[in-house]
Design a protein around this motif. Sequence first.
Motif, PDB file in Angstrom:
ATOM      1  N   LYS A   1     111.432  54.376  44.697  1.00 24.14           N
ATOM      2  CA  LYS A   1     112.891  54.394  44.793  1.00 24.14           C
ATOM      3  C   LYS A   1     113.447  52.984  44.926  1.00 24.14           C
ATOM      4  O   LYS A   1     114.485  52.666  44.332  1.00 24.14           O
ATOM      5  CB  LYS A   1     113.332  55.264  45.976  1.00 24.14           C
ATOM      6  N   ALA A   2     112.765  52.127  45.679  1.00 26.13           N
ATOM      7  CA  ALA A   2     113.215  50.737  45.821  1.00 26.13           C
ATOM      8  C   ALA A   2     113.179  50.024  44.472  1.00 26.13           C
ATOM      9  O   ALA A   2     114.100  49.279  44.125  1.00 26.13           O
ATOM     10  CB  ALA A   2     112.347  49.998  46.837  1.00 26.13           C
ATOM     11  N   VAL A   3     112.139  50.282  43.688  1.00 27.22           N
ATOM     12  CA  VAL A   3     112.033  49.684  42.355  1.00 27.22           C
ATOM     13  C   VAL A   3     113.127  50.243  41.443  1.00 27.22           C
ATOM     14  O   VAL A   3     113.728  49.495  40.659  1.00 27.22           O
ATOM     15  CB  VAL A   3     110.620  49.914  41.756  1.00 27.22           C
TER      16      VAL A   3
ATOM     17  N   SER B   1     112.482  45.341  50.748  1.00 30.13           N
ATOM     18  CA  SER B   1     112.471  46.793  50.955  1.00 30.13           C
ATOM     19  C   SER B   1     111.050  47.332  50.893  1.00 30.13           C
ATOM     20  O   SER B   1     110.644  48.147  51.728  1.00 30.13           O
ATOM     21  CB  SER B   1     113.320  47.500  49.898  1.00 30.13           C
ATOM     22  N   ILE B   2     110.299  46.875  49.905  1.00 29.89           N
ATOM     23  CA  ILE B   2     108.913  47.330  49.747  1.00 29.89           C
ATOM     24  C   ILE B   2     108.081  46.928  50.968  1.00 29.89           C
ATOM     25  O   ILE B   2     107.294  47.721  51.493  1.00 29.89           O
ATOM     26  CB  ILE B   2     108.316  46.780  48.431  1.00 29.89           C
ATOM     27  N   ARG B   3     108.272  45.714  51.446  1.00 29.05           N
ATOM     28  CA  ARG B   3     107.516  45.262  52.623  1.00 29.05           C
ATOM     29  C   ARG B   3     107.909  46.039  53.876  1.00 29.05           C
ATOM     30  O   ARG B   3     107.059  46.316  54.736  1.00 29.05           O
ATOM     31  CB  ARG B   3     107.723  43.765  52.837  1.00 29.05           C
TER      32      ARG B   3
ATOM     33  N   THR C   1     101.668  48.163  47.947  1.00 31.74           N
ATOM     34  CA  THR C   1     102.652  47.093  48.090  1.00 31.74           C
ATOM     35  C   THR C   1     102.485  46.073  46.974  1.00 31.74           C
ATOM     36  O   THR C   1     103.464  45.680  46.324  1.00 31.74           O
ATOM     37  CB  THR C   1     102.510  46.418  49.471  1.00 31.74           C
ATOM     38  N   LYS C   2     101.257  45.651  46.725  1.00 37.54           N
ATOM     39  CA  LYS C   2     100.998  44.680  45.649  1.00 37.54           C
ATOM     40  C   LYS C   2     101.423  45.242  44.297  1.00 37.54           C
ATOM     41  O   LYS C   2     102.018  44.528  43.484  1.00 37.54           O
ATOM     42  CB  LYS C   2      99.507  44.324  45.603  1.00 37.54           C
ATOM     43  N   LYS C   3     101.113  46.504  44.062  1.00 38.32           N
ATOM     44  CA  LYS C   3     101.454  47.135  42.782  1.00 38.32           C
ATOM     45  C   LYS C   3     102.968  47.110  42.551  1.00 38.32           C
ATOM     46  O   LYS C   3     103.442  46.675  41.494  1.00 38.32           O
ATOM     47  CB  LYS C   3     100.943  48.579  42.773  1.00 38.32           C
ATOM     48  N   PHE C   4     103.732  47.551  43.537  1.00 34.32           N
ATOM     49  CA  PHE C   4     105.179  47.634  43.354  1.00 34.32           C
ATOM     50  C   PHE C   4     105.852  46.265  43.375  1.00 34.32           C
ATOM     51  O   PHE C   4     106.838  46.053  42.671  1.00 34.32           O
ATOM     52  CB  PHE C   4     105.805  48.597  44.366  1.00 34.32           C
ATOM     53  N   GLU C   5     105.318  45.328  44.159  1.00 34.59           N
ATOM     54  CA  GLU C   5     105.855  43.967  44.103  1.00 34.59           C
ATOM     55  C   GLU C   5     105.592  43.368  42.719  1.00 34.59           C
ATOM     56  O   GLU C   5     106.415  42.627  42.196  1.00 34.59           O
ATOM     57  CB  GLU C   5     105.251  43.090  45.197  1.00 34.59           C
ATOM     58  N   GLY C   6     104.456  43.688  42.142  1.00 34.44           N
ATOM     59  CA  GLY C   6     104.142  43.223  40.787  1.00 34.44           C
ATOM     60  C   GLY C   6     105.126  43.769  39.769  1.00 34.44           C
ATOM     61  O   GLY C   6     105.577  43.050  38.865  1.00 34.44           O
TER      62      GLY C   6
END
Length: 186
Positions: A16-18, A128-130, A165-170
Motif C-alpha cells: 500500500k505504501a508503494v 513508511s516502509i521502515r 523491506t529491501k524488496k519494497f525499498e528497491g
Amino acid sequence: MEPDEVLIDAEDRMKKAVDVFKDALQGLRTGRATPGLVDSVRVNYHGSPTPLKQLANISVPEPQQLVIRPFDQSILTEIVKAIQSSDAGMAPNSDGRLIRINVPALSTERRRELVQRVGKFAEDARVSIRNIRRDANKHVEQAEKDKAISEDQMKTAKDEIQELTKKFEGVVNDQAKHKEEEVMNE
C-alpha cells in the motif's frame, strides 16, 4: 500474532505504501499531457470535494493538451477554479462547453524542482516502509517475550521482514529513478 501473520500484514502494508508512492508520481508533470496530471484535483460539487475524474471525461487529443468535458455543464466554472487553485500549475481555457489545458514544455529549473519532489515522495515512501518494518519487528519481539515463539523463530521472522523491506525499498528506488529520468529527458 504468529510470525506468518505479521509477515503477511507487513507485506500488505508495504504494498500500500508503494501504491501511494506510485499514485503521487502519476500526478507529476513530465512535459507530456496525461489525465494523471489532474487526478488530484478536487472540485466543489454540491458542497463536497469530488475528484475531477468523477465529474468529467478527460482526454489527451494532442501530446501537449488535455481536454476536459464535464458531464454537467453547470459545474464548468467550478472545475476551472479547482484546476487554477491546485498545485498542478496549469492554466485552463474554457469555451463554455469544455476546458482545454495546454501543457507547456518544462524549463530546466522546473525539471529540477520536479526531481526534488520525486525524491521527497520516494523518501516518504521509504520512511513508511521502515515504520512498517519497525512495527512488524515489535510484534515478533513481543511474541518471543510472551513465549509464543522461540528466539530462533524471532530471528528468522526478523530476517524475512528485512528482506521484505529491501524488496519494497528497491521498488520505490526503481520507480523514483525511472520518473526522474522521465522528467529530465522529456
